[in-house]
Design a protein around this motif. Sequence first.
Motif, PDB file in Angstrom:
ATOM      1  N   LYS A 191       0.817  -1.223   0.000  1.00 38.43           N
ATOM      2  CA  LYS A 191       0.000   0.000   0.000  1.00 38.43           C
ATOM      3  C   LYS A 191       0.851   1.274   0.000  1.00 38.43           C
ATOM      4  O   LYS A 191       0.355   2.363  -0.242  1.00 38.43           O
ATOM      5  N   ARG A 192       2.141   1.158   0.350  1.00 38.74           N
ATOM      6  CA  ARG A 192       3.013   2.347   0.361  1.00 38.74           C
ATOM      7  C   ARG A 192       4.474   1.928   0.272  1.00 38.74           C
ATOM      8  O   ARG A 192       4.834   0.823   0.686  1.00 38.74           O
ATOM      9  N   ILE A 193       5.258   2.810  -0.302  1.00 37.65           N
ATOM     10  CA  ILE A 193       6.681   2.515  -0.513  1.00 37.65           C
ATOM     11  C   ILE A 193       7.514   3.609   0.150  1.00 37.65           C
ATOM     12  O   ILE A 193       7.382   4.789  -0.199  1.00 37.65           O
ATOM     13  N   TYR A 194       8.353   3.220   1.108  1.00 43.96           N
ATOM     14  CA  TYR A 194       9.229   4.171   1.780  1.00 43.96           C
ATOM     15  C   TYR A 194      10.630   4.131   1.169  1.00 43.96           C
ATOM     16  O   TYR A 194      11.149   3.063   0.841  1.00 43.96           O
ATOM     17  N   SER A 195      11.265   5.287   1.080  1.00 41.92           N
ATOM     18  CA  SER A 195      12.690   5.323   0.741  1.00 41.92           C
ATOM     19  C   SER A 195      13.193   6.757   0.875  1.00 41.92           C
ATOM     20  O   SER A 195      12.405   7.698   1.019  1.00 41.92           O
ATOM     21  N   HIS A 196      14.504   6.914   0.842  1.00 42.43           N
ATOM     22  CA  HIS A 196      15.085   8.246   0.748  1.00 42.43           C
ATOM     23  C   HIS A 196      14.720   8.813  -0.620  1.00 42.43           C
ATOM     24  O   HIS A 196      14.618   8.071  -1.604  1.00 42.43           O
ATOM     25  N   ALA A 197      14.493  10.116  -0.677  1.00 42.09           N
ATOM     26  CA  ALA A 197      14.074  10.751  -1.928  1.00 42.09           C
ATOM     27  C   ALA A 197      15.036  10.431  -3.077  1.00 42.09           C
ATOM     28  O   ALA A 197      14.621  10.196  -4.222  1.00 42.09           O
ATOM     29  N   GLN A 198      16.328  10.393  -2.774  1.00 41.72           N
ATOM     30  CA  GLN A 198      17.336  10.082  -3.800  1.00 41.72           C
ATOM     31  C   GLN A 198      17.095   8.695  -4.396  1.00 41.72           C
ATOM     32  O   GLN A 198      17.188   8.494  -5.600  1.00 41.72           O
ATOM     33  N   SER A 199      16.789   7.743  -3.526  1.00 43.42           N
ATOM     34  CA  SER A 199      16.593   6.370  -3.999  1.00 43.42           C
ATOM     35  C   SER A 199      15.313   6.267  -4.814  1.00 43.42           C
ATOM     36  O   SER A 199      15.262   5.568  -5.825  1.00 43.42           O
ATOM     37  N   LEU A 200      14.261   6.971  -4.357  1.00 41.06           N
ATOM     38  CA  LEU A 200      13.003   6.950  -5.113  1.00 41.06           C
ATOM     39  C   LEU A 200      13.250   7.462  -6.525  1.00 41.06           C
ATOM     40  O   LEU A 200      12.782   6.873  -7.503  1.00 41.06           O
ATOM     41  N   SER A 201      14.018   8.538  -6.627  1.00 42.74           N
ATOM     42  CA  SER A 201      14.237   9.100  -7.963  1.00 42.74           C
ATOM     43  C   SER A 201      15.148   8.193  -8.794  1.00 42.74           C
ATOM     44  O   SER A 201      15.039   8.144 -10.015  1.00 42.74           O
ATOM     45  N   GLN A 202      16.013   7.432  -8.122  1.00 43.90           N
ATOM     46  CA  GLN A 202      16.892   6.521  -8.867  1.00 43.90           C
ATOM     47  C   GLN A 202      16.140   5.322  -9.442  1.00 43.90           C
ATOM     48  O   GLN A 202      16.671   4.606 -10.286  1.00 43.90           O
TER      49      GLN A 202
END
Lengths: 364, 364
Positions: A191-202
């Motif tokens: 239902k949701r995905i957590y990560s550091h913003a840098q990793s999400l964009s990668q």
Amino acid sequence: MADNNELTPEQTEALLAVRREIDRLDGEILERLAARARCALRVGEIKKGPLYRPEREAQVLRNIAEKNPGPLSTEGVQRIFREIMSWCLGLEQPLKVAYLGPQGTYSESAASKHFGGAPELQPQQTIDDVFHAVEAGATAYGVVPVENSTEGAVGRTLDLFMSRKVSVCGEVSLRIRQNFMTHAADLSQVKRIYSHAQSLSQCNDWLAHHAHGIPRLPVSSNAEAARLAAEDKESAAIAGERAAHHFGLPILFANIEDDPNNTTRFLVIARHDSGPSGKDKTSVAFSALNKPGAVHSLLQPFADEGVSMTKFESRPSRTGLWEYVFYVDIEGHREDPAVARALKALGEHAAFLKVLGSYPVAAI
Amino acid sequence: MADNNELTPEQTEALLAVRREIDRLDGEILERLAARARCALRVGEIKKGPLYRPEREAQVLRNIAEKNPGPLSTEGVQRIFREIMSWCLGLEQPLKVAYLGPQGTYSESAASKHFGGAPELQPQQTIDDVFHAVEAGATAYGVVPVENSTEGAVGRTLDLFMSRKVSVCGEVSLRIRQNFMTHAADLSQVKRIYSHAQSLSQCNDWLAHHAHGIPRLPVSSNAEAARLAAEDKESAAIAGERAAHHFGLPILFANIEDDPNNTTRFLVIARHDSGPSGKDKTSVAFSALNKPGAVHSLLQPFADEGVSMTKFESRPSRTGLWEYVFYVDIEGHREDPAVARALKALGEHAAFLKVLGSYPVAAI
């Protein structure tokens, strides 16, 4: 382990012959290591200064890569010579290197990759502490993340160069792998995905194709993301393998980063920069008046001198004197004539210019 | 960094001459590394089995230590050859090694110390998981703490040998330093001291002299102790340097362990043990009937054959068939005639005997 017993007498003899040959080679390598170490001591006597020369190490490593006849991989021979230089350098006293801790982080891997196994690595709690250790002379060198990192506020690294008397004397690149980890059995239950913003964009492409519509929640670090996902079966995290192991999260999809050559870049800092190695970069910071075209015209000297920029980044100024500080990496050493001329011209027109240092392009 | 400019022309020339000599030596080392790697590939062709031979590596490392002419330290040359063997071994495919994670623990340091930089190290969450990875063939090797460790239930390691089909093929010793850390300004303000029970006992003398009367509270790990001490100014922890850095605790007294040679011992496990290296140990587990003198008479064959015991430990049996299981380390390889005879005699009289494996005494 009785595997030798399964060999024919001829095979056993052949094996012993190869082992004798290895022993002979090891003896020859050992002699040359000793001679090399004596050379390192002689360099110390002549120079009466620090033995570590980043430009010289980079040259040796490039040379080794070029001359490596195989079958060892380039990485293998470079790592072996990295270790040889590390121990030769530590002959008189062990080198001390501060890095952004705790142990087990990418920053520690970067420090080991750059300095080998001999130095005393000292984990620090913050990037500020790494700068302080180097500026105060507690350690000769420091390793801090500067680009594309998921370990901390990388902008902080850039800001600190403005206020601290330290130089850049090297860079390290580490390959970073991202993984999708969750206790959920499949994607439909996430239902949701957590990560550091840098990793999400990668992982943007992968997420768009495979996890379209699932909310992405940026958090302070990938470790924090994994911790949150470990507590809730409807959550997933994007993080490195170590986080999956640490929090016991199964990896549902591995290596999901869009760019398979995704790397994090670290800078090596010291109280001096590096001499020319033949393949260098120079990092500078400068400020510009807030006037249309001001930055563009400041960069004109680089174009005029044929000096390539490899990075351009702006940060809000923290002093209030200027609106922005610009961080630029260029190809070449500050002592190269074209680079020197371009920097001189930039210095004459910028409100402020600080050359953060020249250093070898990462060799391994 | 303009340090070369401060040299006289003669010094500069001397420096260049030494560097040319280093380059020449590096070329010769590189050639021999390539020849050595080709030998490693030949060994693989002849044996058609696993290339890694713990006894052979131990012999090479001892040989190097013995022949090292200086000025490099024994540790230095051994670490360099450790790296050389590591990459030669990884020529065909990288070795996989499981260890008790997370990253940054002593177990990881032990795995690196034993296997060098080439293998793929895989952190596991529990000691059980390390055994499982090796037994199931997910990794060829595993590294688990076995003595004097502050990282986990070491008794668990012994118990697992009873139920899992794995052998001991090596041992690793790591030097462990203990530190007294607290936010308190001095000892008089410290009301309690947290640490793992192992660490408390390792610092018994120091505590008796300097912290007499302050309650000592054993907790699950040194990391947990540091975490608790970090939250409360009246508490202190005894733990390693990494824990101090991680939790931001100042170290008030460093290296307070009673025995300056305090080490933690790890075992390397695999699906086979090691061949004889000339300086080996053998670990066995056996059970005895609960009858006075039973254990003593079982150990008689070792005395008769002149085989020394280096460790003796008893654990309550978990199967209920016997009351106790005894873990004994002896000097020598199970193929050595005296050891073989003693083990045969032990096997005839013990209710149960399992030879956990023979392996080289730690070489580095």
